[in-house]
Design a protein around this motif. Structure first.
Motif, short mmCIF file in Angstrom:
data_model
loop_
_atom_site.label_atom_id
_atom_site.label_comp_id
_atom_site.label_asym_id
_atom_site.label_seq_id
_atom_site.Cartn_x
_atom_site.Cartn_y
_atom_site.Cartn_z
N ASP A 87 9.78 6.04 -3.00
CA ASP A 87 10.14 7.05 -3.38
C ASP A 87 11.69 7.32 -3.90
O ASP A 87 12.83 6.96 -3.48
CB ASP A 87 10.28 7.88 -2.04
CG ASP A 87 8.92 8.17 -1.23
OD1 ASP A 87 7.83 8.09 -2.06
OD2 ASP A 87 8.65 7.89 -0.16
N SER B 198 0.96 -1.19 -0.13
CA SER B 198 -0.03 0.09 -0.07
C SER B 198 0.86 1.40 -0.15
O SER B 198 0.47 2.27 -0.26
CB SER B 198 -0.97 0.09 1.23
OG SER B 198 0.01 0.02 2.38
N TYR C 135 6.72 0.39 -12.31
CA TYR C 135 6.18 1.66 -11.76
C TYR C 135 7.11 2.62 -12.38
O TYR C 135 8.34 2.45 -12.25
CB TYR C 135 6.11 1.40 -10.38
CG TYR C 135 4.98 0.60 -9.92
CD1 TYR C 135 3.71 1.00 -9.74
CD2 TYR C 135 5.12 -0.74 -10.05
CE1 TYR C 135 2.66 0.17 -9.30
CE2 TYR C 135 3.85 -1.58 -9.64
CZ TYR C 135 2.69 -0.93 -9.42
OH TYR C 135 1.76 -1.74 -8.93
N LYS D 94 0.29 -1.58 -6.16
CA LYS D 94 -0.92 -2.29 -6.08
C LYS D 94 -0.78 -3.54 -6.73
O LYS D 94 -1.54 -4.59 -6.45
CB LYS D 94 -2.23 -1.45 -6.57
CG LYS D 94 -2.22 -0.16 -5.72
CD LYS D 94 -3.65 0.34 -6.12
CE LYS D 94 -3.79 1.75 -5.46
NZ LYS D 94 -5.03 2.53 -5.74
N SER E 185 4.42 3.47 -1.33
CA SER E 185 5.18 3.64 -2.66
C SER E 185 6.75 3.65 -2.39
O SER E 185 7.10 3.50 -1.04
CB SER E 185 4.87 5.10 -3.18
OG SER E 185 5.24 5.94 -2.28
N SER F 276 7.65 10.21 -6.54
CA SER F 276 7.16 8.77 -5.74
C SER F 276 6.27 7.96 -6.81
O SER F 276 5.74 8.47 -7.93
CB SER F 276 6.18 9.29 -4.52
OG SER F 276 5.70 8.11 -4.07
N SER F 277 6.43 6.80 -6.64
CA SER F 277 5.50 5.85 -7.39
C SER F 277 4.27 5.67 -7.25
O SER F 277 3.59 5.19 -8.07
CB SER F 277 6.38 4.28 -7.36
OG SER F 277 6.02 3.81 -6.02
N GLY F 278 3.77 5.90 -6.21
CA GLY F 278 2.40 5.58 -5.75
C GLY F 278 2.20 4.01 -5.11
O GLY F 278 3.24 3.52 -5.41
N ALA F 279 1.24 3.65 -4.52
CA ALA F 279 0.92 2.55 -4.13
C ALA F 279 1.45 1.53 -5.04
O ALA F 279 1.07 1.45 -6.30
CB ALA F 279 -0.18 2.39 -3.73
#
Length: 179
Positions: A109, A105, A149, A143, A107, A138-141
């Motif tokens: 960075d 959940s 990513y 998922k 990311s 940042s990659s984001g979550a």
């Protein structure tokens, strides 16, 4: 030590300033020399060095690992280095892409690194270069695993020399990345 890897530089027009469109970190190659692979208006750069460091093993080198980890407990940071010498013009767009082997959940960075005086076979937690105080992107979550990513790192590629990226996370579960 690599698994999925490429770094494309692309320009908005074939005759304009090159742009990095992605950096895939991938399969290890026999040599770790920089490669500039033109692909239309895109140039793919492979990392010349990559490794990760772990706070709970401050004198252990992980430079031969095919995987990279970022974690906040214990601290695990990854380092990637690219040689951008040989570019005719400064890139207008640079995208770093990493292949996720796990989900989270959180990311990962991306940070600039204080210097490029490290090698993948000698870097350890106790001698690793410091990250900048603030992250570049940042990659984001994470998922889904099994996909790339992306993070825009154009602000970190300012010249025609070595450039190093540091990867970290605020999550307390390790994120496994290929490089």
């Amino acid at each position: 030590t690599a698994t999925p890897t490429r770094t494309p530089l692309a320009s908005s027009t074939p005759t304009s300033t090159p742009t990095v469109t992605r950096t895939l970190v991938g399969q290890p190659t026999a040599t770790r020399t920089p490669t500039l692979t033109p692909s239309g208006s895109t140039i793919i750069l492979n990392p010349v060095a990559d490794s990760y460091v772990v706070s709970s093993s401050p004198t252990t080198n992980f430079g031969t690992s095919k995987m990279h980890y970022v974690d906040n407990s214990p601290i695990k940071h990854s380092y990637l280095q690219f040689n951008v010498q040989g570019l005719k013009k400064a890139p207008t767009k640079v995208i770093l892409q990493l292949f996720a082997n796990s989900t989270s959940s959180a990311s990962f960075d991306v940070y600039s690194v204080s210097n490029n005086n490290w090698t993948e076979t000698t870097i350890i937690y106790s001698n690793a270069p410091a990250f900048a105080a603030s992250k570049t992107g940042s990659s984001g979550a994470i998922k889904a695993s099994g996909i790339f990513y992306s993070v825009d790192v154009a602000a970190l590629v300012q010249g025609y020399e070595l450039v190093s990226f540091g990867l970290a996370t605020t999550g307390s579960t390790a994120i496994n990345l290929s490089s």
